[in-house]
Design a protein around this motif. Structure first.
Motif, PDB file in Angstrom:
ATOM      1  N   VAL A   1       0.723  -1.190   0.104  1.00 15.79           N
ATOM      2  CA  VAL A   1       0.165   0.060  -0.174  1.00 15.79           C
ATOM      3  C   VAL A   1       0.632   1.144   0.012  1.00 15.79           C
ATOM      4  O   VAL A   1       0.831   2.126  -0.608  1.00 15.79           O
ATOM      5  N   SER A   2       1.855   1.192   0.637  1.00 19.44           N
ATOM      6  CA  SER A   2       2.900   2.423   0.977  1.00 19.44           C
ATOM      7  C   SER A   2       3.615   2.817  -0.464  1.00 19.44           C
ATOM      8  O   SER A   2       3.620   3.593  -0.954  1.00 19.44           O
ATOM      9  N   HIS A   3       3.927   1.559  -1.050  1.00 22.04           N
ATOM     10  CA  HIS A   3       4.653   1.550  -2.363  1.00 22.04           C
ATOM     11  C   HIS A   3       3.577   2.049  -3.349  1.00 22.04           C
ATOM     12  O   HIS A   3       4.110   2.999  -4.334  1.00 22.04           O
ATOM     13  N   TYR A   4       2.447   1.709  -3.469  1.00 23.59           N
ATOM     14  CA  TYR A   4       1.444   2.380  -4.412  1.00 23.59           C
ATOM     15  C   TYR A   4       1.359   3.932  -4.227  1.00 23.59           C
ATOM     16  O   TYR A   4       1.478   4.383  -5.368  1.00 23.59           O
ATOM     17  N   GLY A   5       1.399   4.373  -3.191  1.00 25.13           N
ATOM     18  CA  GLY A   5       1.499   5.925  -2.741  1.00 25.13           C
ATOM     19  C   GLY A   5       2.588   6.477  -3.207  1.00 25.13           C
ATOM     20  O   GLY A   5       2.486   7.631  -3.919  1.00 25.13           O
ATOM     21  N   MET A   6       3.636   5.945  -2.956  1.00 26.24           N
ATOM     22  CA  MET A   6       4.960   6.500  -3.501  1.00 26.24           C
ATOM     23  C   MET A   6       5.121   6.449  -4.843  1.00 26.24           C
ATOM     24  O   MET A   6       5.575   7.311  -5.502  1.00 26.24           O
ATOM     25  N   LEU A   7       4.541   5.293  -5.673  1.00 31.17           N
ATOM     26  CA  LEU A   7       4.681   5.184  -7.055  1.00 31.17           C
ATOM     27  C   LEU A   7       3.776   6.157  -7.712  1.00 31.17           C
ATOM     28  O   LEU A   7       4.066   6.762  -8.846  1.00 31.17           O
ATOM     29  N   MET A   8       2.750   6.464  -7.271  1.00 31.52           N
ATOM     30  CA  MET A   8       1.836   7.405  -7.860  1.00 31.52           C
ATOM     31  C   MET A   8       2.308   8.840  -7.714  1.00 31.52           C
ATOM     32  O   MET A   8       2.580   9.625  -8.887  1.00 31.52           O
ATOM     33  N   MET A   9       3.113   9.237  -6.653  1.00 37.41           N
ATOM     34  CA  MET A   9       3.730  10.681  -6.547  1.00 37.41           C
ATOM     35  C   MET A   9       5.124  10.660  -7.555  1.00 37.41           C
ATOM     36  O   MET A   9       4.994  11.685  -8.288  1.00 37.41           O
ATOM     37  N   ARG A  10       5.610   9.460  -7.916  1.00 30.89           N
ATOM     38  CA  ARG A  10       6.781   9.450  -8.828  1.00 30.89           C
ATOM     39  C   ARG A  10       6.307   9.511 -10.134  1.00 30.89           C
ATOM     40  O   ARG A  10       6.849  10.409 -11.043  1.00 30.89           O
ATOM     41  N   ILE A  11       5.090   8.926 -10.399  1.00 33.42           N
ATOM     42  CA  ILE A  11       4.691   9.005 -11.878  1.00 33.42           C
ATOM     43  C   ILE A  11       3.730  10.561 -11.903  1.00 33.42           C
ATOM     44  O   ILE A  11       4.412  10.849 -13.344  1.00 33.42           O
TER      45      ILE A  11
END
Length: 273
Positions: free
Chosen positions: A121-131
């Motif tokens: 879940v944390s990685h999904y949030g981080m990845l969205m910000m990176r995208i």
């Protein structure tokens, strides 16, 4: 007291033996009932515990299957954001399925499964910000390309109209001055068209460059996401008691990513030409 003892002495021994036997039998019945009640209570507690465990395991299997489906959907959705329309993207709505499933999982899963789910879940949030960070320059260039393309269409239409006017006036008496004016106008319009085409070419080249850079920057994060997704599936299989070749799955994942990286490199080279 003496009278009572006298009465007791007058009771025949046969009667006393019967009374004693009855008392012993009664004691046996009491002890037997007590033992049966204990075993019955223990059985009822065991049955209740088994039923509760069966309900929890059934619910857990149901949620695990839901998590598996939602994780796959979330992976496809997040991947589709690269090069997509970020303005019309409702992240909370699109990721609601996977976040809800993972939240339910934390209610019934073991600590190891819950830990991996929380990391995902944390990685999904981080990845969205990176995208969004990486794709913002691409978005800006794309908007500029749309503006230049619209201007190019307008200018090309004006050039076509001017040529039609020149063609219609040719051969008519007294139209030389008007034709000369229109030819000058045509030259200016053609120059503007050439400038727009040049600007559009530069913007498209910049767009391809930024897309390539963004994808290169995001690939490690997508790779990490796939590793976490695989790790979650592994701990779920372990919790369900399903035999799992962890090493084999890891090798398969690495092989898939080698193929993906090679394919991406080919596409990047093709785009750069």
């Amino acid at each position: 007291m003496a009278d009572f003892l006298g009465l007791v002495e007058q009771v025949p021994n046969v009667i006393w033996s019967g009374v004693i036997a009855a008392m012993i039998a009664l004691a046996g019945v009491v002890l037997s009932n007590r033992s049966n009640n204990y075993r019955l209570n223990a059985q009822l507690l065991h049955d209740a515990s088994e039923k509760h465990r069966d309900r929890v395991e059934g619910l857990r299997r149901e949620i695990y299957l839901q998590v598996s489906d939602e994780v796959a959907l979330a992976s496809n959705y997040v991947s589709s954001l690269v090069g997509g329309d970020l303005d019309n993207t409702d992240i909370r709505s699109e990721l609601k399925g996977v976040t809800t499933a993972l939240a339910r999982l934390s209610l019934v899963a073991e600590a190891q499964v819950t830990g991996v789910a929380n990391k995902l879940v944390s990685h999904y949030g981080m990845l969205m910000m990176r995208i969004f960070q990486e794709m913002y320059p691409v978005k800006v260039i794309g908007q500029e390309i749309n503006k230049v393309e619209a201007r190019l269409v307008l200018l090309s239409g004006e050039v076509t109209d001017t040529l039609k006017k020149i063609t219609n006036l040719e051969g008519l008496e007294g139209s030389r001055e008007e034709i000369s004016r229109l030819k000058l106008q045509y030259e200016k319009q053609s120059l503007l068209v050439q400038t727009c085409e040049s600007d559009l070419g530069e913007l498209n080249e910049s767009y391809r460059t930024h897309v390539g850079q963004s994808n290169n920057a995001l690939l490690p994060s997508f790779y990490e996401m796939s590793k976490l997704q695989m790790e979650l599936m592994m701990v779920i299989r372990k919790d369900l008691g399903v035999d799992t070749d962890v090493e084999g799955f890891q090798k398969q994942l690495e092989l898939q990513w080698e193929v993906m990286r090679a394919a991406y490199a080919d596409v990047a080279r093709a785009i750069g030409k």
